[in-house]
Scaffold this active site. Sequence first.
Site, PDB file in Angstrom:
ATOM      1  N   SER A  16       0.739  -1.446  -0.151  1.00 52.34           N
ATOM      2  CA  SER A  16      -0.048   0.100  -0.240  1.00 52.34           C
ATOM      3  C   SER A  16       0.976   1.107   0.022  1.00 52.34           C
ATOM      4  CB  SER A  16      -0.999   0.073   1.135  1.00 52.34           C
ATOM      5  OG  SER A  16      -2.148  -1.090   0.963  1.00 52.34           O
ATOM      6  N   THR A  61      -5.724  -3.086   8.119  1.00 53.93           N
ATOM      7  CA  THR A  61      -5.713  -4.396   7.756  1.00 53.93           C
ATOM      8  C   THR A  61      -5.773  -5.383   8.812  1.00 53.93           C
ATOM      9  OG1 THR A  61      -4.512  -6.093   6.280  1.00 53.93           O
ATOM     10  CG2 THR A  61      -3.223  -4.553   7.511  1.00 53.93           C
ATOM     11  N   LYS A  65      -9.627  -5.011  11.587  1.00 53.64           N
ATOM     12  CA  LYS A  65     -10.884  -4.429  10.730  1.00 53.64           C
ATOM     13  C   LYS A  65     -12.094  -4.323  11.599  1.00 53.64           C
ATOM     14  CE  LYS A  65      -9.183  -5.431   6.102  1.00 53.64           C
ATOM     15  NZ  LYS A  65      -9.462  -5.983   4.787  1.00 53.64           N
ATOM     16  N   GLY A 130     -12.841 -11.577   7.048  1.00 51.52           N
ATOM     17  CA  GLY A 130     -13.045 -10.252   6.848  1.00 51.52           C
ATOM     18  C   GLY A 130     -13.410  -9.714   5.445  1.00 51.52           C
ATOM     19  N   LEU A 220      -8.426 -13.507  -4.373  1.00 54.19           N
ATOM     20  CA  LEU A 220      -8.130 -12.421  -3.846  1.00 54.19           C
ATOM     21  C   LEU A 220      -6.750 -12.414  -3.314  1.00 54.19           C
ATOM     22  CD1 LEU A 220     -11.451 -11.872  -1.702  1.00 54.19           C
ATOM     23  CD2 LEU A 220     -10.977 -11.353  -4.119  1.00 54.19           C
TER      24      LEU A 220
HETATM   25  P1  NAP Z   1      -9.221 -13.966   7.587  1.00 50.12           P
HETATM   26  O1  NAP Z   1     -10.338 -13.082   8.045  1.00 50.12           O
HETATM   27  O2  NAP Z   1      -8.398 -14.621   8.529  1.00 50.12           O
HETATM   28  O3  NAP Z   1     -10.474 -14.866   6.855  1.00 50.12           O
HETATM   29  C1  NAP Z   1     -10.020 -16.161   6.206  1.00 50.12           C
HETATM   30  C2  NAP Z   1     -11.053 -17.138   6.229  1.00 50.12           C
HETATM   31  O4  NAP Z   1     -10.837 -18.384   5.437  1.00 50.12           O
HETATM   32  C3  NAP Z   1     -11.047 -17.737   7.766  1.00 50.12           C
HETATM   33  O5  NAP Z   1     -12.376 -17.993   8.201  1.00 50.12           O
HETATM   34  C4  NAP Z   1     -10.276 -18.913   7.676  1.00 50.12           C
HETATM   35  O6  NAP Z   1     -10.505 -20.083   8.637  1.00 50.12           O
HETATM   36  C5  NAP Z   1     -10.762 -19.703   6.435  1.00 50.12           C
HETATM   37  N1  NAP Z   1     -10.179 -20.784   5.752  1.00 50.12           N
HETATM   38  C6  NAP Z   1      -8.641 -21.105   5.926  1.00 50.12           C
HETATM   39  N2  NAP Z   1      -8.538 -22.153   5.277  1.00 50.12           N
HETATM   40  C7  NAP Z   1      -9.671 -22.486   4.590  1.00 50.12           C
HETATM   41  C8  NAP Z   1      -9.977 -23.590   3.568  1.00 50.12           C
HETATM   42  N3  NAP Z   1      -9.074 -24.418   3.184  1.00 50.12           N
HETATM   43  N4  NAP Z   1     -11.186 -23.438   3.112  1.00 50.12           N
HETATM   44  C9  NAP Z   1     -12.079 -22.638   3.691  1.00 50.12           C
HETATM   45  N5  NAP Z   1     -11.833 -21.813   4.582  1.00 50.12           N
HETATM   46  C10 NAP Z   1     -10.422 -21.591   5.009  1.00 50.12           C
HETATM   47  O7  NAP Z   1      -8.767 -13.175   6.083  1.00 50.12           O
HETATM   48  P2  NAP Z   1      -9.140 -12.199   5.295  1.00 50.12           P
HETATM   49  O8  NAP Z   1      -8.838 -10.725   5.709  1.00 50.12           O
HETATM   50  O9  NAP Z   1     -10.659 -12.375   4.922  1.00 50.12           O
HETATM   51  O10 NAP Z   1      -8.365 -12.332   4.014  1.00 50.12           O
HETATM   52  C11 NAP Z   1      -8.355 -13.506   3.468  1.00 50.12           C
HETATM   53  C12 NAP Z   1      -7.410 -13.544   2.164  1.00 50.12           C
HETATM   54  O11 NAP Z   1      -7.831 -12.368   1.214  1.00 50.12           O
HETATM   55  C13 NAP Z   1      -5.952 -12.885   2.594  1.00 50.12           C
HETATM   56  O12 NAP Z   1      -4.986 -13.821   3.064  1.00 50.12           O
HETATM   57  C14 NAP Z   1      -5.540 -12.202   1.614  1.00 50.12           C
HETATM   58  O13 NAP Z   1      -4.837 -13.059   0.518  1.00 50.12           O
HETATM   59  C15 NAP Z   1      -6.618 -11.742   0.653  1.00 50.12           C
HETATM   60  N6  NAP Z   1      -6.868 -10.294   0.587  1.00 50.12           N
HETATM   61  C16 NAP Z   1      -6.846  -9.558  -0.440  1.00 50.12           C
HETATM   62  C17 NAP Z   1      -7.279  -8.333  -0.575  1.00 50.12           C
HETATM   63  C18 NAP Z   1      -6.994  -7.730  -1.876  1.00 50.12           C
HETATM   64  O14 NAP Z   1      -7.162  -6.432  -1.880  1.00 50.12           O
HETATM   65  N7  NAP Z   1      -6.650  -8.130  -2.894  1.00 50.12           N
HETATM   66  C19 NAP Z   1      -7.725  -7.675   0.814  1.00 50.12           C
HETATM   67  C20 NAP Z   1      -7.796  -8.187   1.637  1.00 50.12           C
HETATM   68  C21 NAP Z   1      -7.439  -9.729   1.711  1.00 50.12           C
HETATM   69  P3  NAP Z   1      -9.587 -19.975   9.928  1.00 50.12           P
HETATM   70  O15 NAP Z   1      -9.752 -18.742  10.576  1.00 50.12           O
HETATM   71  O16 NAP Z   1     -10.390 -21.318  11.018  1.00 50.12           O
HETATM   72  O17 NAP Z   1      -8.298 -20.625   9.292  1.00 50.12           O
END
Ligand code: NAP
Length: 280
Positions: A16, A61, A65, A130, A220
């Site tokens: 960022s 982040t 959040k 999130g 993503l």
């Molecule tokens: P988060 O809040 O940690 O959510 C990820 C979710 O996925 C958690 O509930 C996790 O469960 C679950 N999970 C893990 N392994 C899984 C599987 N094999 N099958 C199904 N669900 C599974 O993370 P987030 O903030 O939503 O971000 C997720 C990803 O999005 C990040 O790692 C990042 O790469 C990407 N992202 C991209 C952007 C962008 O601008 N492009 C922005 C934000 C995030 P557990 O907690 O039980 O492991």
Amino acid sequence: MKRYGLIGFPVKHSYSAAMHNAAFKELGIDARYELFELSPEKLKDEFQQLLEDGLCGFNVTIPHKEAIIKLLGRIDREAELIGAVNTIKVDEKKATKGFNTDGLGFIKHLAEIVGFNPQGKKIAILGAGGVAKAVSTQLAKNKVKGILLFDVDREKAKGLVYKLVRNFPETDIRLIAEANALLQDKPDLLINATPVGMHKEDALAIDPGQLHPKLIVYDLIYNPAETPLLREAKRKGCAGIFNGLGMLLYQGALAFKIWLDVEAPVEVMEEALREMITRE
Ligand code: NAP
């Protein structure tokens, strides 16, 4: 000089700063974007300190959040509906307002660059964290036909599904019990909103045999640019393959507009992101 920054834990992997500093330079704005690593225990005090130091705006982040919401004066309706904030504007009196540009950034990239109109489409989402909250809320607002959602954390997935059903009763929103059932109903778009694929050795979260040629796959994750899921989707001849760089760019451009009330120089910001990727 105006100061902006990202608060998270950790933040050193973030692109960022490169993106926003390139935008400030392009427009001749005397401002700087910095990275602030704030542990969850110190969030309240250190955020307060940054406000006293005169910061004019923030991105937020993982893992702050949701926790940041109670530290803010006002919350925009969209962020309230999603239940998470990724952008904060601070006014001259140090009053704060929280926004969420993740979902809108995703939709903007989807509509303008991918050329996918979500209205009437069936969407499968892996993950209920999130970013899944933001993206699914925006998709429902854009009148998708249905959302199929799976997360290994079933309670989290249930919570998100219930909230979406409550807010968007006209949309067919379903909780999927196992990852391999996610694509059974032949959705138009699959979104990976989990961190699975950030590491080379990560196994696929779904059975690749179910990736069908009409499916668009949007991961993503933006680093690596080609995750194992996207590689597999390419091998299977899926209709479209996109990583998270577009969403990162557009959520950043929307945040920039909120802070400064001027259009962000998107091409310059994209160039800065691409440079960061080639550097890795
Ligand atoms: P988060 O809040 O940690 O959510 C990820 C979710 O996925 C958690 O509930 C996790 O469960 C679950 N999970 C893990 N392994 C899984 C599987 N094999 N099958 C199904 N669900 C599974 O993370 P987030 O903030 O939503 O971000 C997720 C990803 O999005 C990040 O790692 C990042 O790469 C990407 N992202 C991209 C952007 C962008 O601008 N492009 C922005 C934000 C995030 P557990 O907690 O039980 O492991």
